[in-house]
Design a protein around this motif. Structure first.
Motif, short mmCIF file in Angstrom:
data_model
loop_
_atom_site.label_atom_id
_atom_site.label_comp_id
_atom_site.label_asym_id
_atom_site.label_seq_id
_atom_site.Cartn_x
_atom_site.Cartn_y
_atom_site.Cartn_z
N SER A 38 -5.92 -6.99 9.31
CA SER A 38 -4.83 -6.78 10.04
C SER A 38 -4.03 -5.87 8.99
CB SER A 38 -4.02 -8.09 10.30
OG SER A 38 -3.70 -8.72 9.07
N THR A 39 -3.20 -5.19 9.42
CA THR A 39 -2.27 -4.49 8.79
C THR A 39 -0.86 -5.00 9.18
OG1 THR A 39 -3.66 -2.35 8.98
CG2 THR A 39 -1.35 -1.99 8.47
N ASP B 205 0.78 -1.19 -0.06
CA ASP B 205 -0.14 -0.01 -0.09
C ASP B 205 0.95 1.24 -0.05
OD1 ASP B 205 -2.23 -1.40 -0.15
OD2 ASP B 205 -2.41 -1.75 2.09
N SER C 87 -8.31 -8.47 -1.02
CA SER C 87 -6.90 -8.63 -1.03
C SER C 87 -6.72 -9.78 -2.10
CB SER C 87 -6.24 -8.81 0.38
OG SER C 87 -6.31 -7.84 1.08
N ASP D 206 3.00 -7.57 12.60
CA ASP D 206 1.54 -7.03 12.70
C ASP D 206 1.90 -5.58 13.18
OD1 ASP D 206 -0.51 -6.23 14.85
OD2 ASP D 206 -1.46 -7.72 13.45
N ALA D 207 1.32 -4.82 12.41
CA ALA D 207 1.39 -3.27 12.97
C ALA D 207 1.20 -3.03 14.08
CB ALA D 207 0.88 -2.29 11.73
N ALA E 246 -2.41 -3.57 3.93
CA ALA E 246 -3.71 -3.89 4.93
C ALA E 246 -4.24 -5.12 4.01
CB ALA E 246 -4.59 -2.73 4.83
N GLN F 9 3.84 -0.93 4.04
CA GLN F 9 2.65 -1.12 4.72
C GLN F 9 1.75 -1.92 3.85
OE1 GLN F 9 0.74 1.33 7.72
NE2 GLN F 9 -0.93 1.26 6.65
N HIS G 75 3.52 -4.61 8.43
CA HIS G 75 4.56 -3.83 8.28
C HIS G 75 5.63 -4.86 7.73
CE1 HIS G 75 3.93 -0.28 11.02
NE2 HIS G 75 3.12 -0.21 10.09
#
Length: 158
Positions: free
Chosen positions: A104-105, A24, A44, A129-130, A39, A37, A107
């Motif tokens: 979830s987001t 993203d 998706s 996991d962000a 999401a 990042q 990194h």
């Protein structure tokens, strides 16, 4: 590291087009590292049939695209065009989850270990996991970015 407001759109850094552009945005970068990042949402690409998430095996592609974003960012900083590269392989890809959960987001963090003059590179990569910062996957990824892609492809055996 610079903050996210100073970065070009991810599409300007990674030589992929939708729907295969999976990241993203870039959220930080310096000389050796980049954090991107992604999401995990209901639409998706590679979402499981049950909608529970994206298979953890896709993490290798997230990592490869983050490496491409790192290379693209630095190419732009030098006033050069973004070039394609090749994922050569990974060592010890280890995922602690079977899928990255919907909602979830993530990194995706990459750190240059080696970058040779001939275009070969190696990066330590992880996916966290962000929110919790729990590490979900890690690997060492080997890449190759030829100086002249057209010449390289023309010289490749058919």
């Amino acid at each position: 590291m610079q903050t996210e407001k100073q970065f070009p759109q991810i599409a300007a850094l990674v030589p992929h087009a939708a729907p295969m552009l999976l990241l993203d945005r870039v959220i930080s970068v310096d000389a050796d590292k980049l954090c991107a990042q992604v999401a995990i949402v209901d639409d998706s690409l590679f979402l499981t049939g049950t909608g529970t998430g994206v298979g953890a095996w896709v993490g290798i592609e997230y990592m490869a695209q983050a490496i491409a974003a790192w290379a693209g960012y630095h190419a732009q900083q030098r006033g050069e065009a973004v070039r394609i590269g090749f994922l050569l392989g990974s060592r010890r890809y280890d995922a602690s989850v079977p899928y990255f959960a919907t909602g979830s987001t993530l990194h995706v963090e990459v750190e240059k270990l080696l970058q040779a003059d001939n275009g070969l590179g190696s990066f330590a990569c992880s996916i966290r996991d962000a929110d919790s910062q729990q590490q979900l996957a890690q690997a060492t990824i080997s890449v190759f970015q030829p100086h002249d892609t057209r010449e390289f492809l023309q010289e490749s055996p058919q």
